[in-house]
Design an enzyme around this catalytic site. Structure first.
Site, PDB file in Angstrom:
ATOM      1  N   GLU A  81      -3.361  -2.634   9.821  1.00 38.38           N
ATOM      2  CA  GLU A  81      -2.163  -3.469   9.650  1.00 38.38           C
ATOM      3  C   GLU A  81      -2.582  -4.833   9.106  1.00 38.38           C
ATOM      4  OE1 GLU A  81       1.011  -2.209  10.437  1.00 38.38           O
ATOM      5  OE2 GLU A  81      -0.282  -0.460  10.496  1.00 38.38           O
ATOM      6  N   LYS A 104       3.986   4.223  18.181  1.00 37.75           N
ATOM      7  CA  LYS A 104       4.098   5.631  17.769  1.00 37.75           C
ATOM      8  C   LYS A 104       4.335   6.527  18.982  1.00 37.75           C
ATOM      9  CE  LYS A 104       1.164   4.693  13.767  1.00 37.75           C
ATOM     10  NZ  LYS A 104      -0.219   4.595  13.296  1.00 37.75           N
ATOM     11  N   THR A 164       0.833  -1.220   0.000  1.00 40.13           N
ATOM     12  CA  THR A 164       0.000   0.000   0.000  1.00 40.13           C
ATOM     13  C   THR A 164       0.861   1.262   0.000  1.00 40.13           C
ATOM     14  OG1 THR A 164      -1.639  -1.232   1.270  1.00 40.13           O
ATOM     15  CG2 THR A 164      -1.893   1.153   1.231  1.00 40.13           C
ATOM     16  N   VAL A 165       1.819   1.334   0.935  1.00 38.97           N
ATOM     17  CA  VAL A 165       2.635   2.552   1.067  1.00 38.97           C
ATOM     18  C   VAL A 165       3.705   2.601  -0.028  1.00 38.97           C
ATOM     19  CG1 VAL A 165       4.198   3.835   2.595  1.00 38.97           C
ATOM     20  CG2 VAL A 165       2.198   2.672   3.546  1.00 38.97           C
ATOM     21  N   GLY A 215       1.210   8.922   9.935  1.00 33.72           N
ATOM     22  CA  GLY A 215       0.903   8.660   8.524  1.00 33.72           C
ATOM     23  C   GLY A 215       1.380   9.776   7.614  1.00 33.72           C
ATOM     24  N   ASP A 258      -0.130  -0.583  17.897  1.00 32.80           N
ATOM     25  CA  ASP A 258       0.373   0.314  16.848  1.00 32.80           C
ATOM     26  C   ASP A 258       0.518   1.735  17.415  1.00 32.80           C
ATOM     27  OD1 ASP A 258       0.711   0.922  13.789  1.00 32.80           O
ATOM     28  OD2 ASP A 258      -0.778   2.364  14.492  1.00 32.80           O
ATOM     29  N   GLY A 310      -7.147   0.344   3.366  1.00 31.41           N
ATOM     30  CA  GLY A 310      -5.686   0.296   3.502  1.00 31.41           C
ATOM     31  C   GLY A 310      -5.188   0.951   4.779  1.00 31.41           C
ATOM     32  N   LYS A 335       6.939   1.517  11.897  1.00 29.33           N
ATOM     33  CA  LYS A 335       7.007   1.885  13.319  1.00 29.33           C
ATOM     34  C   LYS A 335       7.456   0.734  14.200  1.00 29.33           C
ATOM     35  CE  LYS A 335       2.870   1.152  11.610  1.00 29.33           C
ATOM     36  NZ  LYS A 335       1.680   1.570  10.984  1.00 29.33           N
TER      37      LYS A 335
END
Ligand code: HSE
Length: 377
Positions: free
Chosen positions: A173, A188, A10-11, A117, A184, A170, A88
Protein backbone atom coordinates in the site's frame (compact mmCIF):
# COMPACT_ATOMS: atom_id res chain seq x y z
CA UNK A 1 -20.79 -1.24 -21.32
CA UNK A 2 -19.39 2.28 -20.84
CA UNK A 3 -17.11 2.71 -17.85
CA UNK A 4 -16.05 5.76 -15.88
CA UNK A 5 -12.63 4.98 -14.39
CA UNK A 6 -11.59 6.68 -11.14
CA UNK A 7 -7.81 6.44 -10.80
CA UNK A 8 -5.03 5.18 -13.03
CA UNK A 9 -2.37 3.97 -10.59
CA UNK A 10 -1.01 0.41 -10.42
CA UNK A 11 -4.42 -1.32 -10.57
CA UNK A 12 -6.22 1.32 -12.66
CA UNK A 13 -3.43 1.35 -15.25
CA UNK A 14 -3.50 -2.44 -15.60
CA UNK A 15 -7.31 -2.42 -15.79
CA UNK A 16 -7.26 0.25 -18.51
CA UNK A 17 -4.82 -1.75 -20.65
CA UNK A 18 -6.73 -5.03 -20.22
CA UNK A 19 -10.08 -3.34 -20.94
CA UNK A 20 -8.79 -2.18 -24.34
CA UNK A 21 -8.80 -5.85 -25.40
CA UNK A 22 -12.50 -6.29 -24.53
CA UNK A 23 -15.15 -5.52 -27.12
CA UNK A 24 -17.94 -5.06 -24.59
CA UNK A 25 -16.09 -2.87 -22.10
CA UNK A 26 -15.32 0.69 -23.13
CA UNK A 27 -13.52 3.06 -20.76
CA UNK A 28 -15.28 6.23 -21.84
CA UNK A 29 -13.96 8.70 -19.24
CA UNK A 30 -11.06 8.75 -16.78
CA UNK A 31 -11.09 10.89 -13.65
CA UNK A 32 -7.61 12.34 -13.28
CA UNK A 33 -6.26 15.65 -12.05
CA UNK A 34 -3.45 15.42 -14.62
CA UNK A 35 -3.78 15.38 -18.40
CA UNK A 36 -3.04 11.93 -19.80
CA UNK A 37 -1.93 12.32 -23.41
CA UNK A 38 -1.90 9.01 -25.26
CA UNK A 39 -5.05 7.60 -23.64
CA UNK A 40 -7.98 6.89 -25.94
CA UNK A 41 -10.63 8.00 -23.45
CA UNK A 42 -11.79 11.42 -22.32
CA UNK A 43 -9.89 12.70 -19.24
CA UNK A 44 -11.56 14.98 -16.70
CA UNK A 45 -10.72 16.28 -13.22
CA UNK A 46 -14.46 16.65 -12.43
CA UNK A 47 -16.34 13.64 -11.00
CA UNK A 48 -19.65 15.17 -12.15
CA UNK A 49 -18.61 14.57 -15.76
CA UNK A 50 -18.85 10.87 -14.92
CA UNK A 51 -21.78 10.79 -12.45
CA UNK A 52 -23.99 12.96 -14.67
CA UNK A 53 -23.12 11.19 -17.93
CA UNK A 54 -26.16 9.01 -18.82
CA UNK A 55 -23.99 6.97 -21.20
CA UNK A 56 -21.77 5.72 -18.37
CA UNK A 57 -23.24 2.50 -16.93
CA UNK A 58 -20.51 1.51 -14.50
CA UNK A 59 -18.01 3.35 -12.31
CA UNK A 60 -14.71 1.60 -11.55
CA UNK A 61 -13.11 3.03 -8.41
CA UNK A 62 -9.41 2.25 -7.96
CA UNK A 63 -8.30 5.40 -6.13
CA UNK A 64 -7.78 3.61 -2.80
CA UNK A 65 -8.29 5.24 0.61
CA UNK A 66 -11.53 6.34 2.24
CA UNK A 67 -12.04 9.80 0.78
CA UNK A 68 -13.09 10.83 -1.80
CA UNK A 69 -13.66 7.16 -2.76
CA UNK A 70 -16.64 6.93 -0.36
CA UNK A 71 -18.31 10.07 -1.76
CA UNK A 72 -17.74 8.98 -5.38
CA UNK A 73 -19.03 5.41 -4.87
CA UNK A 74 -22.11 6.69 -3.01
CA UNK A 75 -22.85 9.26 -5.71
CA UNK A 76 -22.48 6.66 -8.47
CA UNK A 77 -24.79 4.14 -6.73
CA UNK A 78 -27.34 6.89 -5.99
CA UNK A 79 -27.26 7.81 -9.68
CA UNK A 80 -28.15 4.17 -10.47
CA UNK A 81 -24.74 3.32 -11.88
CA UNK A 82 -23.07 0.00 -11.13
CA UNK A 83 -19.86 0.19 -9.17
CA UNK A 84 -16.75 -2.00 -9.20
CA UNK A 85 -13.99 -1.31 -6.69
CA UNK A 86 -10.76 -2.92 -5.54
CA UNK A 87 -10.70 -0.66 -2.48
CA UNK A 88 -10.85 -2.83 0.65
CA UNK A 89 -10.57 0.11 3.06
CA UNK A 90 -13.70 1.85 1.80
CA UNK A 91 -15.75 -1.36 1.43
CA UNK A 92 -14.80 -2.49 4.94
CA UNK A 93 -15.67 0.90 6.46
CA UNK A 94 -18.96 1.58 4.61
CA UNK A 95 -20.14 -1.99 4.00
CA UNK A 96 -23.72 -1.56 5.31
CA UNK A 97 -24.23 1.75 3.58
CA UNK A 98 -23.04 0.52 0.16
CA UNK A 99 -25.23 -2.60 0.47
CA UNK A 100 -28.28 -0.44 1.26
CA UNK A 101 -27.52 1.91 -1.62
CA UNK A 102 -27.04 -0.95 -4.08
CA UNK A 103 -30.28 -2.55 -2.82
CA UNK A 104 -32.35 0.61 -3.12
CA UNK A 105 -30.96 1.66 -6.50
CA UNK A 106 -30.96 -1.84 -8.01
CA UNK A 107 -27.42 -1.18 -9.25
CA UNK A 108 -24.71 -3.83 -9.18
CA UNK A 109 -21.89 -3.49 -6.67
CA UNK A 110 -18.81 -5.73 -6.86
CA UNK A 111 -15.43 -5.71 -5.09
CA UNK A 112 -13.89 -9.08 -5.94
CA UNK A 113 -10.37 -7.65 -6.23
CA UNK A 114 -10.65 -6.13 -2.74
CA UNK A 115 -9.77 -9.48 -1.10
CA UNK A 116 -7.35 -11.87 -2.76
CA UNK A 117 -6.04 -9.54 -5.50
CA UNK A 118 -6.35 -11.64 -8.67
CA UNK A 119 -8.21 -14.57 -7.09
CA UNK A 120 -11.99 -14.78 -7.65
CA UNK A 121 -12.26 -15.47 -3.91
CA UNK A 122 -15.24 -13.28 -2.94
CA UNK A 123 -17.16 -14.37 -6.02
CA UNK A 124 -16.59 -18.05 -5.15
CA UNK A 125 -17.27 -17.48 -1.46
CA UNK A 126 -20.58 -15.80 -2.26
CA UNK A 127 -21.65 -18.69 -4.51
CA UNK A 128 -20.92 -21.21 -1.77
CA UNK A 129 -22.50 -19.10 0.99
CA UNK A 130 -25.78 -19.20 -0.95
CA UNK A 131 -25.97 -23.00 -0.86
CA UNK A 132 -24.01 -24.04 2.20
CA UNK A 133 -23.24 -23.09 5.78
CA UNK A 134 -19.70 -21.77 6.06
CA UNK A 135 -17.85 -22.59 9.28
CA UNK A 136 -14.58 -20.77 8.70
CA UNK A 137 -12.32 -18.91 6.32
CA UNK A 138 -8.60 -18.69 6.88
CA UNK A 139 -5.47 -17.91 4.96
CA UNK A 140 -2.81 -15.60 3.61
CA UNK A 141 -4.61 -12.43 2.56
CA UNK A 142 -1.72 -10.01 2.12
CA UNK A 143 0.86 -10.29 -0.65
CA UNK A 144 3.35 -7.80 0.78
CA UNK A 145 3.85 -9.60 4.10
CA UNK A 146 3.95 -12.97 2.37
CA UNK A 147 6.64 -11.66 0.03
CA UNK A 148 8.67 -10.33 2.98
CA UNK A 149 8.31 -13.48 5.11
CA UNK A 150 9.16 -15.73 2.12
CA UNK A 151 12.31 -13.73 1.36
CA UNK A 152 13.37 -13.78 5.03
CA UNK A 153 12.72 -17.55 5.22
CA UNK A 154 14.24 -18.60 1.90
CA UNK A 155 17.31 -16.42 1.55
CA UNK A 156 17.73 -14.86 4.97
CA UNK A 157 16.87 -11.50 3.37
CA UNK A 158 16.57 -8.47 5.57
CA UNK A 159 13.09 -7.20 6.57
CA UNK A 160 13.59 -3.60 5.35
CA UNK A 161 15.13 -4.66 2.00
CA UNK A 162 12.30 -7.12 1.37
CA UNK A 163 9.69 -4.45 2.10
CA UNK A 164 11.35 -2.11 -0.42
CA UNK A 165 11.24 -4.84 -3.08
CA UNK A 166 7.53 -5.50 -2.33
CA UNK A 167 6.90 -1.77 -2.85
CA UNK A 168 8.82 -1.84 -6.14
CA UNK A 169 6.69 -4.76 -7.35
CA UNK A 170 3.52 -2.76 -6.66
CA UNK A 171 2.35 -5.09 -3.85
CA UNK A 172 2.51 -2.71 -0.88
CA UNK A 173 0.00 0.00 0.00
CA UNK A 174 1.03 3.68 -0.34
CA UNK A 175 1.64 3.54 3.41
CA UNK A 176 2.92 -0.02 3.99
CA UNK A 177 2.03 0.18 7.71
CA UNK A 178 -1.37 -1.23 6.71
CA UNK A 179 0.36 -4.26 5.22
CA UNK A 180 2.98 -5.01 7.85
CA UNK A 181 0.76 -4.36 10.89
CA UNK A 182 -2.01 -6.56 9.50
CA UNK A 183 -4.68 -3.86 8.89
CA UNK A 184 -4.92 -4.64 5.17
CA UNK A 185 -5.48 -8.36 5.92
CA UNK A 186 -7.96 -7.38 8.65
CA UNK A 187 -10.08 -5.40 6.15
CA UNK A 188 -10.09 -8.45 3.84
CA UNK A 189 -11.10 -10.69 6.76
CA UNK A 190 -13.98 -8.36 7.64
CA UNK A 191 -15.30 -8.28 4.05
CA UNK A 192 -14.86 -12.06 3.67
CA UNK A 193 -16.54 -12.83 7.02
CA UNK A 194 -19.42 -10.51 6.14
CA UNK A 195 -20.01 -12.28 2.83
CA UNK A 196 -19.45 -15.78 4.30
CA UNK A 197 -21.74 -15.40 7.30
CA UNK A 198 -24.27 -12.80 6.05
CA UNK A 199 -23.20 -10.42 8.82
CA UNK A 200 -21.60 -7.04 9.29
CA UNK A 201 -18.83 -7.05 11.89
CA UNK A 202 -17.08 -3.89 13.09
CA UNK A 203 -13.41 -3.83 12.06
CA UNK A 204 -12.55 -2.51 15.56
CA UNK A 205 -13.55 -5.96 16.92
CA UNK A 206 -10.84 -7.75 14.92
CA UNK A 207 -7.46 -7.84 16.70
CA UNK A 208 -4.38 -7.54 14.50
CA UNK A 209 -0.79 -8.44 15.16
CA UNK A 210 1.49 -7.95 12.15
CA UNK A 211 5.05 -8.87 11.21
CA UNK A 212 6.95 -5.63 11.86
CA UNK A 213 8.63 -7.10 14.96
CA UNK A 214 9.51 -10.46 13.38
CA UNK A 215 13.30 -10.84 13.51
CA UNK A 216 15.73 -12.97 11.53
CA UNK A 217 16.35 -14.88 14.81
CA UNK A 218 12.62 -15.77 14.97
CA UNK A 219 12.74 -16.97 11.36
CA UNK A 220 15.84 -19.08 12.08
CA UNK A 221 14.20 -20.65 15.15
CA UNK A 222 11.12 -21.53 13.05
CA UNK A 223 13.28 -22.99 10.28
CA UNK A 224 15.20 -25.13 12.78
CA UNK A 225 11.86 -26.44 14.10
CA UNK A 226 10.61 -27.27 10.55
CA UNK A 227 8.07 -24.44 10.66
CA UNK A 228 7.24 -21.58 8.29
CA UNK A 229 5.71 -18.29 9.47
CA UNK A 230 2.80 -16.68 7.59
CA UNK A 231 0.53 -13.72 8.36
CA UNK A 232 -2.93 -15.26 8.60
CA UNK A 233 -6.43 -13.82 8.58
CA UNK A 234 -9.06 -15.96 10.23
CA UNK A 235 -12.83 -15.85 10.79
CA UNK A 236 -15.10 -18.62 12.01
CA UNK A 237 -18.64 -19.09 13.26
CA UNK A 238 -19.49 -21.58 15.98
CA UNK A 239 -22.69 -21.77 18.01
CA UNK A 240 -23.70 -18.43 16.52
CA UNK A 241 -20.50 -16.73 17.76
CA UNK A 242 -18.03 -15.18 15.34
CA UNK A 243 -14.27 -15.20 15.98
CA UNK A 244 -11.94 -13.16 13.78
CA UNK A 245 -8.31 -12.06 13.98
CA UNK A 246 -5.10 -11.41 12.05
CA UNK A 247 -1.85 -12.82 13.42
CA UNK A 248 1.36 -14.56 12.38
CA UNK A 249 0.99 -18.32 12.42
CA UNK A 250 3.45 -21.20 12.11
CA UNK A 251 2.83 -24.03 9.65
CA UNK A 252 4.68 -27.27 9.05
CA UNK A 253 7.13 -27.02 6.18
CA UNK A 254 5.54 -28.95 3.31
CA UNK A 255 1.97 -27.83 4.00
CA UNK A 256 0.07 -25.97 1.25
CA UNK A 257 0.05 -22.74 3.25
CA UNK A 258 3.79 -22.96 4.00
CA UNK A 259 4.43 -23.52 0.28
CA UNK A 260 2.47 -20.42 -0.77
CA UNK A 261 5.23 -17.91 -1.35
CA UNK A 262 6.03 -14.43 -2.62
CA UNK A 263 3.03 -12.30 -3.61
CA UNK A 264 0.72 -15.31 -3.62
CA UNK A 265 -2.32 -15.68 -1.31
CA UNK A 266 -4.10 -18.85 -0.26
CA UNK A 267 -7.51 -18.80 1.38
CA UNK A 268 -9.34 -21.87 2.61
CA UNK A 269 -13.02 -22.13 3.47
CA UNK A 270 -14.62 -24.92 5.44
CA UNK A 271 -18.33 -25.53 4.99
CA UNK A 272 -20.86 -28.19 5.96
CA UNK A 273 -21.51 -29.63 2.47
CA UNK A 274 -18.66 -28.64 0.15
CA UNK A 275 -16.23 -29.33 3.03
CA UNK A 276 -12.79 -27.79 2.46
CA UNK A 277 -11.92 -25.64 -0.55
CA UNK A 278 -8.76 -23.61 -1.08
CA UNK A 279 -8.19 -20.74 -3.47
CA UNK A 280 -4.74 -19.56 -4.41
CA UNK A 281 -3.16 -17.06 -6.79
CA UNK A 282 -1.38 -13.72 -6.87
CA UNK A 283 -2.91 -11.60 -4.13
CA UNK A 284 -1.40 -8.28 -5.18
CA UNK A 285 0.09 -6.49 -8.17
CA UNK A 286 -1.37 -4.52 -11.07
CA UNK A 287 -2.17 -7.16 -13.69
CA UNK A 288 -3.80 -9.83 -11.47
CA UNK A 289 -5.82 -7.23 -9.52
CA UNK A 290 -6.73 -5.25 -12.66
CA UNK A 291 -7.88 -8.51 -14.31
CA UNK A 292 -10.17 -9.26 -11.36
CA UNK A 293 -11.65 -5.74 -11.59
CA UNK A 294 -12.26 -6.35 -15.28
CA UNK A 295 -13.88 -9.73 -14.52
CA UNK A 296 -16.37 -7.91 -12.25
CA UNK A 297 -17.15 -5.48 -15.10
CA UNK A 298 -17.72 -8.38 -17.49
CA UNK A 299 -20.10 -10.03 -14.97
CA UNK A 300 -22.05 -6.78 -14.72
CA UNK A 301 -22.11 -6.35 -18.52
CA UNK A 302 -23.53 -9.89 -18.61
CA UNK A 303 -26.35 -8.95 -16.23
CA UNK A 304 -25.03 -9.41 -12.65
CA UNK A 305 -27.11 -7.36 -10.20
CA UNK A 306 -26.90 -6.23 -6.57
CA UNK A 307 -24.12 -7.27 -4.15
CA UNK A 308 -22.88 -10.80 -3.36
CA UNK A 309 -25.39 -10.97 -0.50
CA UNK A 310 -28.16 -8.75 0.80
CA UNK A 311 -27.83 -10.06 4.36
CA UNK A 312 -25.74 -7.95 6.72
CA UNK A 313 -26.82 -8.71 10.31
CA UNK A 314 -24.87 -6.48 12.73
CA UNK A 315 -22.74 -8.89 14.80
CA UNK A 316 -19.88 -8.56 17.25
CA UNK A 317 -16.73 -10.68 17.44
CA UNK A 318 -15.98 -12.98 20.39
CA UNK A 319 -12.42 -14.30 20.41
CA UNK A 320 -12.59 -15.90 23.84
CA UNK A 321 -13.53 -19.34 22.50
CA UNK A 322 -10.74 -19.72 19.92
CA UNK A 323 -7.70 -21.20 21.73
CA UNK A 324 -4.27 -22.10 20.36
CA UNK A 325 -0.63 -22.56 21.34
CA UNK A 326 1.58 -19.54 20.74
CA UNK A 327 5.25 -18.76 20.16
CA UNK A 328 5.99 -15.65 22.24
CA UNK A 329 9.26 -13.69 22.26
CA UNK A 330 9.00 -10.72 24.55
CA UNK A 331 10.85 -8.46 26.96
CA UNK A 332 7.91 -8.76 29.37
CA UNK A 333 7.02 -11.48 31.81
CA UNK A 334 4.65 -13.98 30.15
CA UNK A 335 1.52 -14.49 32.29
CA UNK A 336 0.59 -17.81 30.63
CA UNK A 337 1.57 -21.44 31.10
CA UNK A 338 4.88 -22.14 29.27
CA UNK A 339 5.15 -25.62 27.77
CA UNK A 340 8.42 -25.34 25.82
CA UNK A 341 10.77 -23.06 23.93
CA UNK A 342 11.77 -22.37 20.35
CA UNK A 343 14.96 -20.33 19.84
CA UNK A 344 14.66 -17.33 22.15
CA UNK A 345 10.86 -17.60 22.29
CA UNK A 346 8.56 -19.48 24.67
CA UNK A 347 5.77 -21.85 23.63
CA UNK A 348 2.59 -21.35 25.62
CA UNK A 349 -0.21 -23.76 26.43
CA UNK A 350 -3.53 -23.14 24.68
CA UNK A 351 -4.49 -19.49 25.13
CA UNK A 352 -7.50 -17.65 23.77
CA UNK A 353 -6.95 -15.23 20.90
CA UNK A 354 -8.50 -12.46 23.01
CA UNK A 355 -6.15 -13.03 26.00
CA UNK A 356 -3.02 -13.28 23.82
CA UNK A 357 -3.81 -10.15 21.80
CA UNK A 358 -4.70 -8.22 24.97
CA UNK A 359 -1.31 -9.22 26.43
CA UNK A 360 0.55 -8.23 23.24
CA UNK A 361 -1.20 -4.83 23.15
CA UNK A 362 -0.33 -4.17 26.78
CA UNK A 363 3.36 -5.04 26.24
CA UNK A 364 3.49 -2.65 23.28
CA UNK A 365 1.66 0.09 25.17
CA UNK A 366 4.16 -0.25 28.02
CA UNK A 367 7.05 0.16 25.54
CA UNK A 368 8.19 -3.48 25.62
CA UNK A 369 9.14 -5.66 22.66
CA UNK A 370 7.04 -8.60 21.53
CA UNK A 371 6.49 -10.96 18.61
CA UNK A 372 3.81 -13.64 18.71
CA UNK A 373 2.87 -16.42 16.32
CA UNK A 374 0.04 -18.91 16.74
CA UNK A 375 1.06 -22.50 16.13
CA UNK A 376 -1.17 -24.01 13.44
CA UNK A 377 -2.49 -27.57 13.88
N1 HSE B 1 -1.09 -4.29 -0.33
C1 HSE B 1 -1.94 -5.38 -0.69
C2 HSE B 1 -1.19 -6.68 -0.49
C3 HSE B 1 -2.40 -5.23 -2.11
O1 HSE B 1 0.04 -6.65 -0.33
O2 HSE B 1 -1.82 -7.74 -0.46
C4 HSE B 1 -3.50 -6.17 -2.53
O3 HSE B 1 -4.67 -5.97 -1.78
Amino acid sequence: MNVGLLGIGTVGGAFYKLALEQENINVKTLLSRRERPGLECRVTPDINDIINDPEIDCVVEVLGGLHPAYEYISAALKAGKSVVTANKAVVCEYYDEFLDLAKSSGAAFRCTAAAGGGIPWLESLSRISQLDEIDSIEGILNGTTNFILSAMTNSGADYAESLKEAQRLGYAEADPTADVEGFDAMRKVVISANVAFGVSIPKEDVPCFGISTCSSEDIKAFRDAGKVCKLIGHASKKDGKISACVEPMLFDKGSATAGTEGGYNIITLKAKRVMTQSFTGLGAGGDPTGANVLADCISIANGAKGFYTDKAVRSSVDNSVLKQNYYVRTSAEIPFEITGEMGSGAITGKESVSDMHAFASKVRKDGGSIFIAAIGE
